[in-house]
Design an enzyme around this catalytic site. Sequence first.
Site, PDB file in Angstrom:
ATOM      1  CB  SER A 301      20.770 -44.776 -55.520  1.00  0.00           C
ATOM      2  OG  SER A 301      19.436 -45.153 -55.815  1.00  0.00           O
ATOM      3  CG  ASP A 302      17.268 -41.041 -51.062  1.00  0.00           C
ATOM      4  OD1 ASP A 302      16.217 -41.709 -51.100  1.00  0.00           O
ATOM      5  OD2 ASP A 302      17.481 -40.181 -50.203  1.00  0.00           O
ATOM      6  CD1 TRP A 303      11.863 -41.179 -55.655  1.00  0.00           C
ATOM      7  CD2 TRP A 303      11.386 -42.988 -54.429  1.00  0.00           C
ATOM      8  NE1 TRP A 303      10.630 -41.647 -56.045  1.00  0.00           N
ATOM      9  CE2 TRP A 303      10.313 -42.748 -55.310  1.00  0.00           C
ATOM     10  CE3 TRP A 303      11.315 -44.072 -53.548  1.00  0.00           C
ATOM     11  CZ2 TRP A 303       9.177 -43.570 -55.352  1.00  0.00           C
ATOM     12  CZ3 TRP A 303      10.188 -44.879 -53.583  1.00  0.00           C
ATOM     13  CH2 TRP A 303       9.139 -44.638 -54.467  1.00  0.00           C
TER      14      TRP A 303
END
Length: 742
Positions: A301-303
């Site tokens: 995932s991203d942040w």
Amino acid sequence: MKKILLTILIIGMTAIDSLAQLTEEQISQKVDSVMQTMTLTDKVGEMTQLAIDMVSTPGAEPDELNEESLRNVLLNYRVGSILNVAGHAYTLDEWHSVIRQIQDMAIDEKPTGIPVIYGIDSVHGANYTMGSTLFPQQIGMAATWNTDLIREGSRISAYETRASWIPWNFSPVLDIGRNPEWPRFWETFGEDVHLASKMGEAMVEGFQGDDVSSPYRVAATAKHFLGYSLPASGHDRTVAWIPDIQLREHILPPFEAVFDAGVHTVMINSGEVNGIPVHANEEILTGLLRDELGFKGIAVSDWADIIYLHDRHKITKDYKESIKVAINAGVDMSMVPLDLEFPRLLKELVEEGEVPMSRINESVERILRVKFLLGLFDQAYHPDIDYSKFASNEHQQASYQTAVESITLLKNEAEILPLSKEANVLVTGPTAHSLIYLNGGWSRTWQGDDPQYDTPGKKTILDAIRDEIGENNVNYAEGTSIDEEIDIDVVVQAARESDVAVIAIGEATYTEMPGDLSDMHLPEAQRELVKQVAATGTPIVLVMVEGRPRIINDIVPEADGIVMAYLPAHEGGRAIADILFGDQNPSGHLPFTYPSDSNDIVPYDHNYTDEVGPLGFNPEWEFGTGLSYTSYDYSNLTVSKATFGADDELEISVDITNSGEMAGKDVVQLYVSDLVASITPPVKRLRGFEKVNLEPGETQTVRFSITADDLAFVGRDNEWITEEGEFKIQIEDLEQNIIFQK
């Protein structure tokens, strides 16, 4: 437990085995052996990625990790990955201390002994390591149209990242740059699918090499899968509406290219496509990524994007449901990044039957596979390896060459450029005397906006011009900040006393949401500076230091010369000065179409219908534009067959001659046009390019080979198709038509 694990791992291996020699079957056997030792706590821990802030002592030096926090994260929660920096770049020694503490505890004290995989955004060099070599940002890399430079620069970036003992790089960005309002536009390779695909492929090859377990290579990350760069509003992390035809023809191909090149990880798009957050889209993350494209690596995932399924997207009732939706959709690792709820809640979901154990095992196997490929089980860091080329002259020269070949000459009225070294030069503008504006975001800090982390000795544009022609020949006044007037009256007076004014305009440094725009025009203060200098009658050369095209239609006529520098990084000042004064011949070409107005954002490969009406297609400069201090003549366009079929290769050749008096490099660009198609075709599409170096009077023959696939498009049924009919081959102003018959 650890001794048992290590015994399992070495079965069937000799001391001289290297991971490069292992087959996929052997890797799978090793992964299976480790999986047999793992509890559910171990597995959900492997799927957890935390920011280094979670194990750092607040306010302490970077290498002063909090042992209690680290012990809790690694031993109680069995976390498998850590990322990022706590605020700003670390020195090599600080990185070594951090990585050593983390890996020693993971290997020596975790029940499984599984090493951590540390990740970082080395997006234009090892930008989170102090003193490292910074390269131009990706949009500038694309402007070189030179895949060899990109491959070598990425190899150097991998070397310096691994010198920091970090094996995982969150790069390259494969999002297509077709909306210049988007604040991450400069992180892309521009608007063209073919150029972005070739550049991305070269970057992955440079990062990973033939053996990613090498202590000089890193695992690359294709990001952001899929459709992140086309938000309807132009704002970061907002909704994109993308028809399937566009998604398959314009968005997907760069990712497919790097999958074919063997990229080991992907990062997921933070936004929404057609109203569905991609982190919750099983059709994209499983159906497309895994089932159709066959990707085997880690999907991270991203942040905080799993949390945001509830907090921002509002598609789940709470964090726990967000985790369930994302993991079941196909996310393997959560970049949490700042809480320990994820592994606890994921474990509960498995125990409650809401997330099947098969999904957990699937993700953990992918994570362990990459850790094995990186050689982390064999040696998690490399204290005995010689990294003496870190930030070496050789590496700096590679950055300089990339900057030189990226810089794009867009206007040269009355051949004002190159400038005389005897001239009295006024230097002004907000980007003239700043390294942070040359570097852009992701430079020592996230936003790249703190000059205290500048590398000593690097030259601004002003510094480099003074070095070039002597301080006595240079007048300097700032004129404006990015958006406010400072001393324009002083600049105007200096202009009257100067032979030429070099005005360095552009943007403040930014990335992601802080770079969202409400107006694409260059700030008024800067445009007013140019107008007032122009009123003195002094010739003007504009140097544009910007990550995306800002509208400048009212000052283009005022300038005699215009140079696009993009974000050229540490060696950019020197490269710009060498271009301005003729030590180097510009050879960059635009990797995007530069719009003439805010409501005129049309890519070069637009449909014929985009040319209808009084406005038509009227950019400031079209994709592929780039002038030179010499001239090039094209002749003898030859096509091997006037008619060819599905199994044929069409050979195309053209002669290019340097007809001027200065050595130079030009980009030979091959375009193909489908003259009639079952859906409206684009006016042309890039299907080949090659950068050639020519001495004065020299002629080279450049050859391309295309197949039926290069004539294909995505049709009404969302499948690629090549239709029979007539096509136009075009290189420069040379054209030849061909017939395709099945």
